[in-house]
Design an enzyme around this catalytic site. Structure first.
Site, PDB file in Angstrom:
ATOM      1  N   ARG A 215       2.822  -4.892  16.777  1.00  0.00           N
ATOM      2  CA  ARG A 215       1.433  -4.426  16.610  1.00  0.00           C
ATOM      3  C   ARG A 215       0.463  -5.504  17.102  1.00  0.00           C
ATOM      4  O   ARG A 215      -0.613  -5.211  17.593  1.00  0.00           O
ATOM      5  CB  ARG A 215       1.163  -4.069  15.138  1.00  0.00           C
ATOM      6  CG  ARG A 215       2.097  -2.988  14.603  1.00  0.00           C
ATOM      7  CD  ARG A 215       1.921  -2.786  13.106  1.00  0.00           C
ATOM      8  NE  ARG A 215       2.267  -3.975  12.345  1.00  0.00           N
ATOM      9  CZ  ARG A 215       2.144  -4.095  11.028  1.00  0.00           C
ATOM     10  NH1 ARG A 215       1.669  -3.088  10.314  1.00  0.00           N
ATOM     11  NH2 ARG A 215       2.484  -5.210  10.399  1.00  0.00           N
TER      12      ARG A 215
ATOM     13  N   ASP B 258      -2.468  -8.465  11.584  1.00  0.00           N
ATOM     14  CA  ASP B 258      -3.827  -8.879  11.217  1.00  0.00           C
ATOM     15  C   ASP B 258      -4.334 -10.075  12.017  1.00  0.00           C
ATOM     16  O   ASP B 258      -5.526 -10.370  12.013  1.00  0.00           O
ATOM     17  CB  ASP B 258      -3.868  -9.204   9.717  1.00  0.00           C
ATOM     18  CG  ASP B 258      -3.469  -8.002   8.886  1.00  0.00           C
ATOM     19  OD1 ASP B 258      -3.970  -6.901   9.178  1.00  0.00           O
ATOM     20  OD2 ASP B 258      -2.634  -8.145   7.968  1.00  0.00           O
TER      21      ASP B 258
ATOM     22  N   SER C 292       0.830  -1.222   0.000  1.00  0.00           N
ATOM     23  CA  SER C 292       0.000   0.000   0.000  1.00  0.00           C
ATOM     24  C   SER C 292       0.860   1.265   0.000  1.00  0.00           C
ATOM     25  O   SER C 292       0.567   2.230  -0.723  1.00  0.00           O
ATOM     26  CB  SER C 292      -0.970   0.008   1.185  1.00  0.00           C
ATOM     27  OG  SER C 292      -0.299  -0.246   2.401  1.00  0.00           O
TER      28      SER C 292
ATOM     29  N   HIS D  44       5.561 -12.810   7.494  1.00  0.00           N
ATOM     30  CA  HIS D  44       5.804 -11.427   7.071  1.00  0.00           C
ATOM     31  C   HIS D  44       7.002 -11.390   6.136  1.00  0.00           C
ATOM     32  O   HIS D  44       7.937 -12.178   6.288  1.00  0.00           O
ATOM     33  CB  HIS D  44       6.057 -10.510   8.280  1.00  0.00           C
ATOM     34  CG  HIS D  44       5.831  -9.075   7.964  1.00  0.00           C
ATOM     35  ND1 HIS D  44       6.803  -8.275   7.435  1.00  0.00           N
ATOM     36  CD2 HIS D  44       4.716  -8.303   8.068  1.00  0.00           C
ATOM     37  CE1 HIS D  44       6.303  -7.071   7.242  1.00  0.00           C
ATOM     38  NE2 HIS D  44       5.028  -7.061   7.605  1.00  0.00           N
TER      39      HIS D  44
ATOM     40  N   HIS E  62      -1.944  -8.885   1.917  1.00  0.00           N
ATOM     41  CA  HIS E  62      -1.650  -7.615   2.617  1.00  0.00           C
ATOM     42  C   HIS E  62      -2.830  -7.310   3.555  1.00  0.00           C
ATOM     43  O   HIS E  62      -3.180  -8.139   4.395  1.00  0.00           O
ATOM     44  CB  HIS E  62      -1.385  -6.544   1.551  1.00  0.00           C
ATOM     45  CG  HIS E  62      -0.850  -5.237   2.060  1.00  0.00           C
ATOM     46  ND1 HIS E  62      -0.243  -5.090   3.263  1.00  0.00           N
ATOM     47  CD2 HIS E  62      -0.832  -3.991   1.477  1.00  0.00           C
ATOM     48  CE1 HIS E  62       0.126  -3.818   3.433  1.00  0.00           C
ATOM     49  NE2 HIS E  62      -0.230  -3.132   2.362  1.00  0.00           N
TER      50      HIS E  62
HETATM   51  N1  HAX Z   1       0.829 -19.891   5.878  1.00  0.00           N
HETATM   52  C1  HAX Z   1       1.246 -20.800   4.973  1.00  0.00           C
HETATM   53  N2  HAX Z   1       2.325 -20.664   4.183  1.00  0.00           N
HETATM   54  C2  HAX Z   1       3.038 -19.531   4.361  1.00  0.00           C
HETATM   55  C3  HAX Z   1       2.701 -18.560   5.307  1.00  0.00           C
HETATM   56  C4  HAX Z   1       1.531 -18.763   6.074  1.00  0.00           C
HETATM   57  N3  HAX Z   1       1.103 -17.865   6.956  1.00  0.00           N
HETATM   58  N4  HAX Z   1       3.614 -17.561   5.253  1.00  0.00           N
HETATM   59  C5  HAX Z   1       4.504 -17.894   4.290  1.00  0.00           C
HETATM   60  N5  HAX Z   1       4.146 -19.090   3.749  1.00  0.00           N
HETATM   61  C6  HAX Z   1       4.795 -19.788   2.628  1.00  0.00           C
HETATM   62  C7  HAX Z   1       4.798 -18.899   1.401  1.00  0.00           C
HETATM   63  O1  HAX Z   1       3.552 -18.942   0.736  1.00  0.00           O
HETATM   64  C8  HAX Z   1       5.946 -19.477   0.612  1.00  0.00           C
HETATM   65  O2  HAX Z   1       5.511 -20.676   0.031  1.00  0.00           O
HETATM   66  P1  HAX Z   1       6.023 -21.154  -1.425  1.00  0.00           P
HETATM   67  O3  HAX Z   1       7.517 -21.228  -1.324  1.00  0.00           O
HETATM   68  O4  HAX Z   1       5.353 -22.481  -1.608  1.00  0.00           O
HETATM   69  O5  HAX Z   1       5.556 -20.110  -2.394  1.00  0.00           O
HETATM   70  C9  HAX Z   1       6.957 -19.853   1.713  1.00  0.00           C
HETATM   71  O6  HAX Z   1       6.166 -19.994   2.912  1.00  0.00           O
HETATM   72  C10 HAX Z   1       8.031 -18.826   1.946  1.00  0.00           C
HETATM   73  O7  HAX Z   1       7.411 -17.579   2.216  1.00  0.00           O
HETATM   74  P2  HAX Z   1       8.159 -16.446   3.063  1.00  0.00           P
HETATM   75  O8  HAX Z   1       9.411 -16.084   2.325  1.00  0.00           O
HETATM   76  O9  HAX Z   1       8.287 -16.880   4.477  1.00  0.00           O
HETATM   77  O10 HAX Z   1       7.103 -15.263   3.041  1.00  0.00           O
HETATM   78  P3  HAX Z   1       6.871 -14.154   1.906  1.00  0.00           P
HETATM   79  O11 HAX Z   1       7.773 -13.020   2.194  1.00  0.00           O
HETATM   80  O12 HAX Z   1       6.914 -14.754   0.549  1.00  0.00           O
HETATM   81  O13 HAX Z   1       5.350 -13.757   2.192  1.00  0.00           O
HETATM   82  C11 HAX Z   1       3.462 -13.129   3.454  1.00  0.00           C
HETATM   83  C12 HAX Z   1       4.971 -12.981   3.282  1.00  0.00           C
HETATM   84  C13 HAX Z   1       2.984 -12.162   4.510  1.00  0.00           C
HETATM   85  C14 HAX Z   1       2.770 -12.817   2.126  1.00  0.00           C
HETATM   86  C15 HAX Z   1       3.161 -14.602   3.875  1.00  0.00           C
HETATM   87  O14 HAX Z   1       3.772 -14.867   5.116  1.00  0.00           O
HETATM   88  C16 HAX Z   1       1.670 -14.915   3.945  1.00  0.00           C
HETATM   89  O15 HAX Z   1       1.084 -15.257   2.917  1.00  0.00           O
HETATM   90  N6  HAX Z   1       1.033 -14.802   5.169  1.00  0.00           N
HETATM   91  C17 HAX Z   1      -0.391 -15.011   5.316  1.00  0.00           C
HETATM   92  C18 HAX Z   1      -1.173 -13.792   4.830  1.00  0.00           C
HETATM   93  C19 HAX Z   1      -0.997 -12.635   5.761  1.00  0.00           C
HETATM   94  O16 HAX Z   1      -1.132 -12.733   6.976  1.00  0.00           O
HETATM   95  N7  HAX Z   1      -0.730 -11.455   5.210  1.00  0.00           N
HETATM   96  C20 HAX Z   1      -0.584 -10.209   5.971  1.00  0.00           C
HETATM   97  C21 HAX Z   1       0.859  -9.787   6.130  1.00  0.00           C
HETATM   98  C22 HAX Z   1       1.030  -8.508   6.920  1.00  0.00           C
HETATM   99  C23 HAX Z   1       0.431  -7.371   6.193  1.00  0.00           C
HETATM  100  O17 HAX Z   1       0.860  -6.922   5.152  1.00  0.00           O
HETATM  101  N8  HAX Z   1      -0.647  -6.899   6.704  1.00  0.00           N
HETATM  102  O18 HAX Z   1      -1.348  -5.969   6.059  1.00  0.00           O
END
Ligand code: HAX
Length: 440
Positions: free
Chosen positions: A327, A373, A241, A318, A271
């Protein structure tokens, strides 16, 4: 010009001189290297932006102009009788770079009250959307309908001098922040409360007025909104964002266009939409288990099921953080103080015990800990705000404080059009095979 605008201008003039001198002496210094993996995998860890308002430490979490969340809770002015910071104070801190006095915060609250009028066509535009429309879509449409009011766009069309960009952006940012609570509350009441609206109360602070217009007139809900609006406001510049708002602003999109773009980014489930996904996921778990208070063993099973279905566990992980998000902790403290016996809040705490070891055991997740979140929805449900599709709108209202303070800085520091280089995989293959340098 107004005291706060004058102070901002003085700070920006100082910073401009300083940055010019830094660039003159050190502009050619290298600050890092970029790997092939980074350009294919979300540019993690590439330092490529300057965002003045906050800085994210992977271990410690967010600091706003150097202050942690507990420090803000201690040092920022409070509402009378309240113990959570007023987010107007955080906005002042991000904008000016110094802690505000209570008088400064009152000044911000007054400015926002004075500028909060929303023209009727904005409501009519929102009304044109079907009731089934997601609240975030209504929010973005409302912001874009408000773009008719942009000082920046009007002045640019008349041939504004680039020295004045900051001033028009400042005015637009103040107007927009002032008007967002009205738009958000309008969407909430239209979609969920029979289109029965509540007038703003000119005596309330920015967050309480939002709560009031939504129909939540409870002093501890006001406190929650002050905390919520403070902790969601900013998370340095690279998150979707903030980065989108900055990117669109770099093409001289006005504050309305830039912020609306940022809000489309916030609406993604990885996000900001994660806040609705968390509660949806917990509600589905409770339904499936037939229990409002699932045991840790049941939670573990449900998490395994979620992962086996190829889904993420919302609220965990994250891109930058490597510890429990402060937070999350701030909200947990709020929960302990105001609703320690609430079964949903307790479930959130049980999930906090159950999930990290499971995610850790997968071996691929860099951060198994909860983010902001994971907790927010349970606190809102406690007060009866169960309409979880609306949660990201609340996040968006708060995020305006950080990304629009940043946008003012972007224009005041004369930041350039953002335009990084991209390459094709063909070019990458040529480079790997020694067919020349491809990065220019
Ligand atoms: N559940 C399951 N799998 C997860 C995970 C979770 N909560 N978090 C990461 N992973 C997976 C990823 O999908 C990725 O899988 P692949 O290799 O198969 O593609 C692997 O673990 C490595 O990911 P990472 O390097 O640890 O994390 P990223 O930096 O790629 O992604 C995210 C960060 C926040 C997008 C991710 O942790 C996620 O999808 N979390 C769940 C959604 C979420 O809570 N989002 C909010 C984040 C905070 C925010 O911005 N708030 O607004």
């Amino acid at each position: 010009m107004g005291i706060i605008k004058d102070r901002f201008k003085a700070k920006a003039d100082e910073a401009n001189v300083e940055i010019k001198a830094i660039l003159k002496e050190h502009g050619s210094k290298k600050i890092g290297e970029v790997t092939l993996a980074q350009i294919y995998q979300g540019m993690r860890g590439i330092t490529g932006l300057v965002t003045e308002t906050s800085l994210l430490d992977p271990q410690e979490g967010i600091r706003f102009r150097g202050y942690t969340i507990p420090e803000l809770q201690e040092k920022l002015p409070k509402a009378e009788g309240g113990s959570e910071p007023l987010p107007e104070g955080l906005f002042y801190l991000m904008l000016i770079g110094e802690l505000p006095t209570a008088a400064d915060v009152n000044e911000v609250t007054d400015i926002l009250q004075r500028r909060s009028h929303v023209p009727n066509h904005v409501f009519a535009t929102i009304d044109a959307l079907p009731l089934s429309t997601h609240p975030m879509t209504m929010f973005v449409v409302g912001i874009m309908a408000l773009q008719t009011e942009s000082c920046f766009s009007k002045q640019y069309a008349k041939g504004m001098n680039k020295k004045d960009y900051w001033s028009a952006t400042f005015d637009d940012s103040m107007d927009l922040i002032a008007r967002l609570p009205r738009i958000a509350a309008y969407i909430y009441r239209r979609k969920y409360k029979n289109n029965e609206h509540i007038h703003p109360d000119g005596l309330l602070d920015w967050s309480s007025n939002l709560a009031h217009m939504m129909g939540y007139d409870d002093e501890s809900f006001y406190e929650l909104m002050r905390l919520y609006m403070t902790i969601h406001a900013d998370h340095e510049g690279g998150n979707v964002s903030a980065h989108t708002t900055h990117l669109v602003g770099s093409a001289l999109g006005d504050a309305y266009q830039s912020f609306a773009a940022g809000m489309n980014g916030l609406a993604g489930p990885l996000h900001g939409l994660a806040n609705q996904e968390v509660i949806k996921w917990i509600f589905e778990m409770r339904k499936e288990l037939g229990s409002d208070n699932p045991s840790k063993e049941q939670i573990v099973d449900y998490v395994q099921k979620t992962l086996s279905a190829g889904k993420v566990v919302p609220g965990y992980g994250h891109a930058v953080l490597r510890k429990t998000d402060p937070r999350f902790t701030a909200q947990m403290e709020f929960g302990k103080k105001h609703m320690a016996d609430d079964p949903l809040v307790q479930t959130v705490w049980n999930i906090y015990e159950a999930v990290p070891p499971i995610l850790q055991s997968l071996g691929k997740i860099k951060n198994p800990w909860p983010n902001v979140d994971a907790h927010s929805g349970a606190l809102l449900v406690h007060y009866g705000l169960v309409e979880y599709e609306f949660y990201t709108v609340l996040f968006g209202v708060s995020r305006a404080l950080g990304v629009l303070a940043s946008l003012c800085w972007d224009r005041a520091l004369g930041f350039a059009l953002e335009r990084p280089k991209s390459v094709t995989s063909e070019l990458v293959k040529d480079w790997i095979n020694g067919k020349g340098e491809v990065w220019e």
